[in-house]
Scaffold this motif. Structure first.
Motif, PDB file in Angstrom:
ATOM      1  N   ASP A  63     -13.709  -5.226  -3.633  1.00  0.00           N
ATOM      2  CA  ASP A  63     -13.652  -3.661  -4.512  1.00  0.00           C
ATOM      3  C   ASP A  63     -12.532  -3.421  -5.209  1.00  0.00           C
ATOM      4  N   GLY A  64     -11.362  -3.775  -4.861  1.00  0.00           N
ATOM      5  CA  GLY A  64     -10.315  -3.208  -5.857  1.00  0.00           C
ATOM      6  C   GLY A  64      -9.177  -2.606  -4.562  1.00  0.00           C
ATOM      7  N   GLY A  65      -9.960  -2.076  -4.024  1.00  0.00           N
ATOM      8  CA  GLY A  65      -8.832  -1.267  -3.209  1.00  0.00           C
ATOM      9  C   GLY A  65      -7.766  -2.794  -2.113  1.00  0.00           C
ATOM     10  N   HIS A  66      -7.297  -1.957  -1.645  1.00  0.00           N
ATOM     11  CA  HIS A  66      -5.743  -2.293  -0.913  1.00  0.00           C
ATOM     12  C   HIS A  66      -5.793  -1.477   0.686  1.00  0.00           C
ATOM     13  N   VAL A  67      -5.436  -2.799   2.072  1.00  0.00           N
ATOM     14  CA  VAL A  67      -4.811  -1.931   3.226  1.00  0.00           C
ATOM     15  C   VAL A  67      -4.198  -2.941   4.049  1.00  0.00           C
ATOM     16  N   LEU A  68      -3.400  -2.027   4.244  1.00  0.00           N
ATOM     17  CA  LEU A  68      -2.640  -2.690   5.414  1.00  0.00           C
ATOM     18  C   LEU A  68      -2.994  -3.044   6.672  1.00  0.00           C
TER      19      LEU A  68
END
Length: 185
Positions: free
Chosen positions: A97-102
């Motif tokens: 969805d274009g989001g980012h996670v660490l």
């Protein structure tokens, strides 16, 4: 008579001293929370996945998650120990969805009174001296063992960050940090 008087004086002295010691011990226990050196809190989250499309009459079922090939690992690195033995891997991942996670994987560290997860503009070795300007907090550490995800705020330019850090707010120390090197592929 002098013995009775000295007994009363010593009781007057001992009671306030004991009271001060009890209060100091309580404050010390609150600040240091030494029992956390012996606690384990394991968290095992899956990497966020796209959910299967739901029919209009039924709500989406989060248990029907499927892998999504459009996820991409952007950077990764191994944790190094600072103030507490720390190991595992940190990865930044762009989601479909274009989001980012660490994502922290195979994490092993000590539990602490107020440990938080940060992205820092400093390299892992330099974080021992502080997080540096522009560090971004991603949240409280969910567990001191396992695999966990932290959402990166929208609009964060990940190219500016050099490391992922487990930082104790209460004592301003790094438990450990991982340099984030650009992923190959």
């Amino acid at each position: 008579m002098s013995r009775s008087r000295s007994t009363r004086l010593s009781r007057r002295t001992v009671v306030p001293v004991l009271l001060v010691l009890v209060v100091a011990a309580g404050i010390g226990l609150y600040l240091f929370q030494p029992w956390k050196a012996f606690t384990k809190n394991e968290v095992n989250e899956a990497l966020p996945a796209a959910t299967a499309a739901a029919s209009p009459s039924a709500p989406a079922d989060p248990s029907r998650q499927q892998p999504n090939p459009s996820k991409k690992e952007l950077a990764n690195g191994r944790f190094v120990t600072h103030e507490h033995a720390t190991s595992g891997t940190a990865r930044t991942v762009r989601l479909a969805d274009g989001g980012h996670v660490l994502r922290l994987e195979d994490l092993k560290t000590s539990d602490g009174p107020d440990v938080r997860v940060y992205l820092s503009t400093r390299e892992a070795g330099a974080v021992k001296a502080g997080l540096g300007d522009g560090a971004v907090e991603l949240g409280k550490l969910k567990g001191n063992l396992g695999n966990q995800n932290y959402t990166v705020p929208a609009g964060t330019d990940l190219s500016k960050f050099r490391s992922a850090v487990l930082w104790c707010e209460r004592f301003s120390v790094s438990f450990g940090a991982a340099d984030l090197s650009t992923a190959k592929g």
